[in-house]
Design a protein around this motif. Structure first.
Motif, PDB file in Angstrom:
ATOM      1  N   ASP A 125     109.749  26.799  46.882  1.00 31.40           N
ATOM      2  CA  ASP A 125     109.755  26.643  48.332  1.00 31.40           C
ATOM      3  C   ASP A 125     110.876  27.500  48.908  1.00 31.40           C
ATOM      4  O   ASP A 125     111.945  27.622  48.303  1.00 31.40           O
ATOM      5  CB  ASP A 125     109.971  25.172  48.700  1.00 31.40           C
ATOM      6  N   ALA A 126     110.633  28.091  50.079  1.00 29.66           N
ATOM      7  CA  ALA A 126     111.654  28.964  50.672  1.00 29.66           C
ATOM      8  C   ALA A 126     112.371  28.333  51.855  1.00 29.66           C
ATOM      9  O   ALA A 126     113.446  28.792  52.235  1.00 29.66           O
ATOM     10  CB  ALA A 126     111.030  30.288  51.120  1.00 29.66           C
ATOM     11  N   ILE A 132     119.746  26.823  53.730  1.00 22.45           N
ATOM     12  CA  ILE A 132     121.071  26.542  53.175  1.00 22.45           C
ATOM     13  C   ILE A 132     121.846  27.830  52.961  1.00 22.45           C
ATOM     14  O   ILE A 132     123.036  27.932  53.316  1.00 22.45           O
ATOM     15  CB  ILE A 132     120.931  25.779  51.841  1.00 22.45           C
ATOM     16  N   MET A 133     121.210  28.839  52.396  1.00 19.53           N
ATOM     17  CA  MET A 133     121.893  30.089  52.074  1.00 19.53           C
ATOM     18  C   MET A 133     122.333  30.826  53.331  1.00 19.53           C
ATOM     19  O   MET A 133     123.401  31.433  53.362  1.00 19.53           O
ATOM     20  CB  MET A 133     120.984  30.961  51.204  1.00 19.53           C
ATOM     21  N   ARG A 134     121.522  30.776  54.376  1.00 20.15           N
ATOM     22  CA  ARG A 134     121.935  31.389  55.641  1.00 20.15           C
ATOM     23  C   ARG A 134     123.137  30.668  56.233  1.00 20.15           C
ATOM     24  O   ARG A 134     124.045  31.288  56.779  1.00 20.15           O
ATOM     25  CB  ARG A 134     120.779  31.368  56.641  1.00 20.15           C
ATOM     26  N   GLU A 149     109.994  35.896  46.634  1.00 17.57           N
ATOM     27  CA  GLU A 149     109.447  35.180  45.485  1.00 17.57           C
ATOM     28  C   GLU A 149     108.541  34.054  45.941  1.00 17.57           C
ATOM     29  O   GLU A 149     107.431  33.875  45.417  1.00 17.57           O
ATOM     30  CB  GLU A 149     110.584  34.618  44.634  1.00 17.57           C
ATOM     31  N   ASN A 150     109.001  33.272  46.905  1.00 18.19           N
ATOM     32  CA  ASN A 150     108.190  32.161  47.394  1.00 18.19           C
ATOM     33  C   ASN A 150     106.859  32.632  47.947  1.00 18.19           C
ATOM     34  O   ASN A 150     105.823  32.002  47.732  1.00 18.19           O
ATOM     35  CB  ASN A 150     108.962  31.405  48.471  1.00 18.19           C
ATOM     36  N   GLY A 355     108.263  22.601  46.962  1.00 22.72           N
ATOM     37  CA  GLY A 355     108.074  22.065  48.304  1.00 22.72           C
ATOM     38  C   GLY A 355     106.629  21.896  48.716  1.00 22.72           C
ATOM     39  O   GLY A 355     105.807  21.390  47.952  1.00 22.72           O
ATOM     40  N   ALA A 356     106.307  22.379  49.928  1.00 22.04           N
ATOM     41  CA  ALA A 356     105.047  22.052  50.592  1.00 22.04           C
ATOM     42  C   ALA A 356     103.823  22.564  49.844  1.00 22.04           C
ATOM     43  O   ALA A 356     102.796  21.872  49.787  1.00 22.04           O
ATOM     44  CB  ALA A 356     105.060  22.621  52.015  1.00 22.04           C
TER      45      ALA A 356
END
Length: 525
Positions: A125-126, A132-134, A149-150, A355-356
């Motif tokens: 999931d992206a 978080i990374m931003r 990748e996602n 994730g989704a």
């Protein structure tokens, strides 16, 4: 499903409440949604929900895939294609295989069901990791790798998922036939996606009506997905290809108003689709657990932890083994400059949350096989999939930010430099156009002078930033923004007073307020 209107209303209320709570706690909303969804289904009085598996992928998957592709940078995909490809294709195969072996040998699932589970938990999931990374200022290249990748591992995982499900449902499987179908369905999906993108581009180039264009945008994923699925090709590849194609050409097709409204609509739509998926799983979770027979609670918890550990360990091992093998094979200097260090690899490895898409795939498992029997271990597969999502989103999601900070992985400032460059070149283009126009009869010289003064100042300001000059321009710009914010606030208060006094209606208030909002948005840059 009884009392469907109450269920829908409850889902919307729960979504809003969990989103507010996520903001207060400063955690990505998928983490709060998966926690909330796992709790809501067990509350007294919450109705039982059973979804038709045939409509789950159809409703949720096309817009999620199209939206993810549309908002992905094509340039960043190209620049990091090698790193993305090693994560999006071979890692998916390896993850699926390892999970299948563990599920078969330890849990006792049949090979077909084991590969279904492996395919479900393979794509990442992206939404949560990139948010978080931003927030902690991670380098743009790492963000691009995680997002890319996602986007692309959904292709691989969902094609493998379709083959695995078909093998269980039909009771037969041919490796060489599946391999050929994998390649053919991917290429065919790519061609269908391109054709859908070209068609949508031609239609939208003839429109200038934001509501209509936004409606077409929402349906665009289906325009690629449905024909591909009907032809036996990869609807996933088609939807993603359509999204990438439209991402490239949309700036030439739309107006500023359409872009403002379209981005806002897609943000809301993506959020709602993710939220509804997580909450629907939560509503079904009690029934799923009740239908799992012959296993103790301790066994279920242990197996869920084992599956979660498998996907995490495989990804981390991949991040540290494959780069060294790549270095042994490819020693070109051009490739050495693109390689990332150990801290960066650890961050990308730890960002592999599920994730989704995994949720949608789990819920879409058929209820019965072609022979009419119940799909083997369907409830157990869904439970284990949800457990992997729960563990990775919460465990890795809550620790990714501190990990990035602790490792000292920081943004290199390249995006900020490109932003300054783009704004300077835009101001220079405006000045050149003013020179070409001269002093046309349809506007006063004073207006031309004001426009020239505005863009001349903007060019000097961003030129100073690009050249590394002193902060005088930035100080002046911030003082100007502070002044204008005060003036905008005064304007808003004035129109609210008019509305409250009955001098103007809310339609006029919203129209004027929107113009003020747009002006304030512009002064931030």
């Amino acid at each position: 499903m009884e009392h469907i209107e109450l269920v829908v209303f409850g889902l919307l209320v729960a979504t809003a409440a969990l989103a507010v709570l996520a903001g207060l706690l400063r955690v990505p909303y998928p983490i709060m949604l998966v926690l909330g969804g796992s709790v809501i289904g067990f509350l007294p009085g919450v109705p039982s929900v059973v979804l038709d598996p045939d409509i789950v992928l159809l409703i949720f998957l096309p817009p999620l895939l199209y939206g993810a592709a549309f908002f992905t940078s094509v340039r960043e995909l190209r620049a990091n294609v090698k790193a993305i490809a090693t994560l999006a294709i071979p890692l998916v195969f390896v993850t699926m295989a390892v999970v299948a072996v563990v599920a078969h040998e330890v849990i006792g699932l049949g090979w077909g069901e084991s590969f279904v589970l492996g395919a479900i938990v393979s794509p990442t999931d992206a939404v949560a990791p990139t948010e978080i990374m931003r927030r902690v200022g991670a380098p743009r290249r790492l963000l691009a790798i995680v997002e890319g990748e996602n986007l692309t591992n959904d292709w691989t995982a969902l094609i493998l998922y379709r083959f695995a499900v078909a093998a269980v449902v039909s009771g037969s499987f041919s490796l060489w036939k599946a391999g050929l179908e994998f390649i053919a369905s991917g290429i065919g999906g790519l061609l269908v996606g391109l054709a859908a993108g070209m068609l949508i581009r031609q239609v939208r180039s003839r429109l200038d009506d934001p509501p209509t264009e936004i409606t077409i945008s929402i349906l665009s994923g289906y325009v690629g997905y449905l024909p591909a699925e009907e032809l036996g090709l990869s609807g996933v590849v088609a939807a993603v290809t359509t999204g990438l194609y439209m991402a490239w050409y949309t700036p030439q097709l739309t107006t500023p108003v359409m872009r403002l409204q379209g981005v806002a609509v897609w943000e809301i739509l993506t959020f709602l689709l993710n939220a509804v998926l997580f909450l629907l799983v939560g509503l079904q979770l009690p029934n799923i657990i009740d239908d799992i027979s012959g296993h103790t609670a301790g066994e279920l918890v242990l197996w869920g932890a084992l599956m979660s550990a498998a996907v995490i360990v495989v990804r981390l091992a991949w991040m540290f083994v494959v780069p060294y093998l790549s270095r042994l094979i490819d020693r070109r200097e051009s490739q050495r400059s693109r390689r990332v260090g150990t801290p960066d690899r650890l961050v990308v490895g730890w960002a592999g949350m599920r994730g989704a898409v995994s949720l949608a795939a789990a819920l879409a498992i058929p209820l019965h096989t072609d022979a009419g029997a119940a799909f083997p271990q369907r409830e157990l597969i869904i439970f284990l999939s949800f457990t992997v999502i729960l563990v990775t989103l919460i465990g890795q999601g809550l620790t990714l930010g501190p990990l990035v900070t602790r490792l000292g992985v920081r943004d290199d400032g390249e995006e900020s430099h490109e932003d300054t460059l783009a704004r300077r070149r835009a101001a220079e283009a405006a000045l050149r156009r003013l020179d070409e126009l001269g002093e046309p009869e349809w506007i006063s010289p004073e207006s031309v002078g004001r426009a020239r003064q505005l863009f001349d100042y903007r060019e000097r300001r961003f030129g100073a930033l690009e050249d590394g000059a002193d902060e005088t321009y930035e100080d002046r710009a911030e003082a100007w923004r502070r002044l204008m914010r005060e003036l905008y606030a005064a304007q808003r208060n004035a129109i609210l007073e008019l509305r409250n006094a009955g001098a103007i209606g809310d339609d006029v208030r919203r129209k004027v307020e929107r113009d003020i909002d747009l002006e304030e948005t512009r002064i931030e840059n």
